[in-house]
Design a protein around this motif. Structure first.
Motif, PDB file in Angstrom:
ATOM      1  N   THR A 136       0.839  -1.205   0.000  1.00 34.71           N
ATOM      2  CA  THR A 136       0.000   0.000   0.000  1.00 34.71           C
ATOM      3  C   THR A 136       0.871   1.250   0.000  1.00 34.71           C
ATOM      4  O   THR A 136       0.621   2.199  -0.750  1.00 34.71           O
ATOM      5  N   CYS A 192       1.317   4.320  -2.685  1.00 34.44           N
ATOM      6  CA  CYS A 192       1.242   5.761  -2.353  1.00 34.44           C
ATOM      7  C   CYS A 192       2.436   6.487  -2.969  1.00 34.44           C
ATOM      8  O   CYS A 192       2.285   7.568  -3.565  1.00 34.44           O
ATOM      9  N   LEU A 246       6.837   8.200   3.569  1.00 34.69           N
ATOM     10  CA  LEU A 246       6.751   6.837   3.022  1.00 34.69           C
ATOM     11  C   LEU A 246       8.045   6.048   3.209  1.00 34.69           C
ATOM     12  O   LEU A 246       8.046   4.834   3.088  1.00 34.69           O
TER      13      LEU A 246
END
Ligand SMILES: Cc1cc2nc3c(=O)[nH]c(=O)nc-3n(C[C@H](O)[C@H](O)[C@H](O)COP(=O)(O)OP(=O)(O)OC[C@H]3O[C@@H](n4cnc5c(N)ncnc54)[C@H](O)[C@@H]3O)c2cc1C
Length: 145
Positions: A11, A15, A125
């Motif tokens: 995920t 992103c 991230l």
């Protein structure tokens, strides 16, 4: 629990890819429109090469993420691949954001430019969901180190 982490890493890879794709699109639009010394900035070879590097590295990161996701959906053992994907997508996103800031320069520092937000957003991230360094530790273990 360990299996859930594969999904989280994928995920977060997605992103990073989404932010990177948006940055690349914004940079291409910018260098086509911005005129320097009577020609679009994108016609200068150094700028061209920087954009090509961004596009190429993004494509490589995307292919690794898709491959890791393909393995995960088939319930294959993919801790190494999901960690590689998270690490590469996040670090590529940061690299692309820095290049975009450099190319767009003063404009990138204004609130009118979305890249300043992507630049701030992309860094998390490589921290959340296990930092890049922790992903490297995991990959090293799967390599028997
Ligand atoms: C905005 C934000 C949202 C977050 N959301 C969530 C969430 O929803 N759920 C959740 O569970 N957590 C969340 N976190 C926490 C996040 O997962 C942690 O911040 C992250 O795991 C790093 O832990 P730490 O901050 O304690 O840093 P530390 O563990 O103190 O690490 C500091 C630095 O040292 C490096 N480091 C640490 N250990 C090693 C090692 N063994 N080898 C090499 N380098 C190492 C790290 O990579 C990092 O660069 C969030 C963090 C932020 C900033």
């Amino acid at each position: 629990m360990m299996r859930l982490l594969n999904g989280e890493r994928l995920t977060l890879s997605a992103c990073a890819l989404g932010i990177s794709e948006r940055i690349l699109a914004d940079v291409i639009e910018y260098v086509r429109e911005r005129v320097k010394l009577s020609r679009p900035a994108g016609k200068f070879q150094d700028i061209e090469h920087q954009v090509v590097e961004m596009a190429t590295e993004l494509q490589a990161a995307r292919q690794l993420a898709y491959y890791a996701a393909w393995m995960e959906t088939r319930k294959m053992e993919c801790v190494r691949e999901t960690s590689m994907s998270k690490y590469l997508c996040a670090e590529t996103g940061k690299k692309i954001a820095v290049s975009a800031m450099q190319i767009m320069a003063d404009y990138a520092y204004t609130m009118a430019c979305d890249v300043q937000r992507y630049f701030r957003d992309v860094v998390i991230l490589s921290i959340g969901g296990g930092t890049t360094q922790i992903q490297k530790n995991i990959i090293a273990k799967t390599l028997g180190l």
